[in-house]
Design a protein around this motif. Structure first.
Motif, mmCIF file in Angstrom:
data_model
loop_
_atom_site.group_PDB
_atom_site.id
_atom_site.type_symbol
_atom_site.label_atom_id
_atom_site.label_comp_id
_atom_site.label_asym_id
_atom_site.label_seq_id
_atom_site.Cartn_x
_atom_site.Cartn_y
_atom_site.Cartn_z
ATOM 1 N N PRO A 1 0.803 -1.230 0.000
ATOM 2 C CA PRO A 1 0.000 0.000 0.000
ATOM 3 C C PRO A 1 0.831 1.273 0.000
ATOM 4 O O PRO A 1 0.425 2.277 -0.562
ATOM 5 N N LEU A 2 2.033 1.204 0.619
ATOM 6 C CA LEU A 2 2.895 2.391 0.630
ATOM 7 C C LEU A 2 3.378 2.737 -0.771
ATOM 8 O O LEU A 2 3.679 3.884 -1.078
ATOM 9 N N PRO B 1 0.938 5.018 -4.391
ATOM 10 C CA PRO B 1 1.098 6.305 -5.090
ATOM 11 C C PRO B 1 2.238 6.292 -6.102
ATOM 12 O O PRO B 1 2.121 6.846 -7.190
ATOM 13 N N PHE C 1 1.844 7.123 -10.129
ATOM 14 C CA PHE C 1 2.633 8.134 -10.852
ATOM 15 C C PHE C 1 3.459 7.472 -11.961
ATOM 16 O O PHE C 1 3.584 7.998 -13.071
ATOM 17 N N PHE D 1 11.298 10.462 -0.329
ATOM 18 C CA PHE D 1 11.531 9.130 0.220
ATOM 19 C C PHE D 1 13.006 8.778 0.365
ATOM 20 O O PHE D 1 13.390 8.135 1.330
ATOM 21 N N ILE E 1 -6.533 3.115 0.864
ATOM 22 C CA ILE E 1 -5.083 2.836 0.892
ATOM 23 C C ILE E 1 -4.516 3.155 2.277
ATOM 24 O O ILE E 1 -3.708 2.403 2.822
ATOM 25 N N LEU F 1 -5.340 0.415 4.494
ATOM 26 C CA LEU F 1 -4.469 -0.739 4.220
ATOM 27 C C LEU F 1 -3.097 -0.555 4.872
ATOM 28 O O LEU F 1 -2.549 -1.497 5.449
ATOM 29 N N ILE F 2 -2.551 0.650 4.759
ATOM 30 C CA ILE F 2 -1.225 0.923 5.335
ATOM 31 C C ILE F 2 -1.242 0.697 6.845
ATOM 32 O O ILE F 2 -0.376 0.003 7.388
ATOM 33 N N ILE G 1 7.987 3.082 10.628
ATOM 34 C CA ILE G 1 6.824 2.791 9.766
ATOM 35 C C ILE G 1 5.798 3.925 9.875
ATOM 36 O O ILE G 1 5.252 4.372 8.866
ATOM 37 N N ILE H 1 6.269 7.054 10.556
ATOM 38 C CA ILE H 1 6.747 8.266 9.861
ATOM 39 C C ILE H 1 6.553 8.118 8.353
ATOM 40 O O ILE H 1 5.987 8.990 7.691
ATOM 41 N N ILE H 2 7.006 6.975 7.818
ATOM 42 C CA ILE H 2 6.887 6.763 6.360
ATOM 43 C C ILE H 2 5.410 6.741 5.952
ATOM 44 O O ILE H 2 5.034 7.320 4.929
ATOM 45 N N ALA H 3 4.587 6.104 6.783
ATOM 46 C CA ALA H 3 3.149 6.010 6.457
ATOM 47 C C ALA H 3 2.522 7.395 6.404
ATOM 48 O O ALA H 3 1.743 7.695 5.507
ATOM 49 N N LEU I 1 4.102 10.246 5.832
ATOM 50 C CA LEU I 1 4.646 10.972 4.673
ATOM 51 C C LEU I 1 3.934 10.560 3.390
ATOM 52 O O LEU I 1 3.858 11.314 2.427
ATOM 53 N N ASP I 2 3.427 9.334 3.399
ATOM 54 C CA ASP I 2 2.746 8.792 2.214
ATOM 55 C C ASP I 2 1.342 9.379 2.030
ATOM 56 O O ASP I 2 0.814 9.362 0.930
ATOM 57 N N LEU J 1 0.914 12.087 -0.571
ATOM 58 C CA LEU J 1 1.233 11.504 -1.891
ATOM 59 C C LEU J 1 0.072 10.668 -2.420
ATOM 60 O O LEU J 1 -0.257 10.718 -3.604
ATOM 61 N N ILE J 2 -0.539 9.904 -1.504
ATOM 62 C CA ILE J 2 -1.699 9.098 -1.896
ATOM 63 C C ILE J 2 -2.781 10.038 -2.412
ATOM 64 O O ILE J 2 -3.384 9.815 -3.457
ATOM 65 N N PHE K 1 -2.536 13.030 -3.717
ATOM 66 C CA PHE K 1 -2.259 13.622 -5.031
ATOM 67 C C PHE K 1 -2.245 12.584 -6.151
ATOM 68 O O PHE K 1 -2.651 12.879 -7.266
ATOM 69 N N SER K 2 -1.751 11.387 -5.823
ATOM 70 C CA SER K 2 -1.650 10.364 -6.876
ATOM 71 C C SER K 2 -3.022 9.931 -7.369
ATOM 72 O O SER K 2 -3.231 9.771 -8.574
ATOM 73 N N LEU L 1 -5.184 11.698 -10.110
ATOM 74 C CA LEU L 1 -5.029 11.424 -11.544
ATOM 75 C C LEU L 1 -6.333 10.879 -12.123
ATOM 76 O O LEU L 1 -6.574 10.929 -13.320
ATOM 77 N N TRP L 2 -7.154 10.311 -11.216
ATOM 78 C CA TRP L 2 -8.477 9.863 -11.652
ATOM 79 C C TRP L 2 -9.456 11.019 -11.526
ATOM 80 O O TRP L 2 -9.255 11.912 -10.701
#
Lengths: 217, 214
Positions: free
Chosen positions: A166-167, A170, A174, A201, B112, B115-116, B141, B143-145, B147-148, B151-152, B154-155, B158-159
């Motif tokens: 899931p990470l 995105p 892209f 990242f 998403i 899910l994370i 984990i 922190i990264i989650a 940061l995501d 991004l999720i 914005f990504s 696209l739809w």
């Protein structure tokens, strides 16, 4: 030190090339299944980005699992930390070599995709290479971080995959968008989101890698 | 003083406001009432994940267990609100869009995110045996989650989306609707704070038991 680490990992990857290649080539099975499923399509080129990304995801996973398993077995990371390499240097060296490896396999997968689907024209441009590199950078950067700490838990490989997928969504969106526009002759792909994502990242994973390796000494 | 009583009263007032004070939306009817719970749960979820993000950074810098406990508790309670968002969303979508689920940007990004943090909670369970390393890995984990998350967002843009954006829309809400939304949000945040405090207490208790055992 960084140069020495790069030389070391290049040599290490070259030495272990057979087993690493074998696991990466497992993605060919997925590619073959995709060919079986989609070969009847009239314009398979438009499906290339999706098929390629599925193969690339699994190839990357197999590669990261195998390389980190070998690092753990041979206690490579511990040894390098003890020789005075800083976690950041270690991370940059590992990222560079892994990226080169993944990129090489990606190019091979992309060309095989054309061969298997009997595409009339092989689409392979420098811009496509840039998209491959920028798309794989975040994936490998996060993969090294996640598989780095996976050794500390039970059933780590499966769990990391559940957490990692899931990470990466995105990134794949892209990546897919950039690939789809790149293979259309008339449109210009937008690589900026991929580059922004790489910046975020790679930087954060590099900072956090220090905490993953802190117990190795 | 028992905190559950004022929070229960506040929640009851919020629910009463939703059904008795807030005006009936002309086109959607009574189904629109879900909006107040749905939006306030979503905002509370983001607050929870943000607390986890900040606490995780603080843990990695200061190495004090209290920050790890805070991060862990905030994620667990935030995850609960994420589940509420995912349940109320489709419940609202069925009569309005005709389907429980569409692969729409906002829905997909929340899914998403869910899910994370499901992956995080699963991983957390397997890390518990490694007492020393578990907080560090959990913090990484988290922190990264977090940061995501943008991004999720914005990504999936696209739809093409059909999800309404009433809060940023000038003509989106009437004043009575805004009052109801703010009241529901405040009550949800109070509920979050209560659950968070309770979860933190349990975390400390668990730690004390483990210390006594060892």
């Amino acid at each position: 030190m960084l140069y020495k680490l790069l030389c070391f990992f290049t040599r290490w990857f070259f030495k272990n090339k057979v087993s690493l290649l074998m696991v990466c080539l497992q993605s060919l099975i997925i590619l073959f299944l995709m060919v079986l499923g989609f070969s009847h399509l009239k314009e398979p080129t438009s499906y290339f980005p999706s098929i390629f990304l599925i193969c690339m995801f699994f190839m990357g996973q197999f590669f990261l699992i195998e390389s980190h398993n070998k690092f753990a077995q041979q206690k490579i990371l511990q040894a390098l930390i003890l020789t005075g390499a800083s976690p950041t240097q270690l991370y940059i060296a590992l990222l560079s070599i892994s990226l080169a490896w993944v990129f090489a396999i990606e190019v091979m997968l992309w060309l095989l995709l054309h061969v298997f689907f009997q595409a009339s024209v092989i689409i392979f441009t420098p811009l496509l290479c840039l998209i491959f590199l920028s798309g794989s950078l975040s994936y490998v950067a996060l993969g090294i971080l996640f598989y780095g700490f996976s050794v500390f838990s039970r059933v780590h490989q499966t769990l990391v995959m559940i957490l990692f997928f899931p990470l990466c969504i995105p990134l794949f969106l892209f990546f897919h968008h950039a690939l789809s526009t790149a293979i259309e002759v008339s449109s210009k792909p937008n690589v900026a989101p991929l580059l922004g994502m790489n910046l975020l990242f790679v930087f954060s994973a590099m900072l956090l890698y220090e905490f993953v390796t802190e117990d190795l000494t | 003083m028992k905190l559950w009583l004022p929070i229960s009263i506040l929640l009851s007032i919020a629910f009463a406001t939703i059904f008795l004070y807030a005006p009936m939306e002309k086109t959607q009817g009574v189904v629109q009432k879900i909006f107040y719970i749905h939006v306030s749960s979503a905002l509370t979820m983001y607050v929870g994940f943000f607390i986890a993000f900040v606490s995780s950074i603080l843990y990695l810098v200061k190495r004090e267990n209290k920050y790890h406990w805070r991060s862990n508790s905030a994620i667990e309670v935030g995850y609960l609100f994420c589940c509420i968002v995912l349940v109320t969303g489709p419940t609202w979508a069925k009569p309005i869009w005709g389907d429980y689920w569409t692969w729409e940007p906002r829905l997909t990004s929340t899914f998403i995110l869910w899910l994370i943090f499901t992956g995080y909670l699963l991983f957390q369970g397997y890390l518990k045996e490694n007492q020393k390393k578990a907080p560090v890995i959990s913090s990484i984990i988290a922190i990264i989650a977090f940061l995501d998350v943008p991004l999720i967002h914005f990504s999936v843009r696209l739809w093409r989306g059909v999800h309404p954006t009433v809060i940023r829309n000038k003509d989106g809400l009437t004043s009575s609707m805004t009052v109801t939304l703010v009241l529901t949000l405040v009550s949800m945040l109070c509920l979050f704070a209560y659950l968070f405090r309770h979860r933190l207490f349990l975390e400390k208790l668990e730690q004390q038991i483990l210390e006594r055992q060892s």
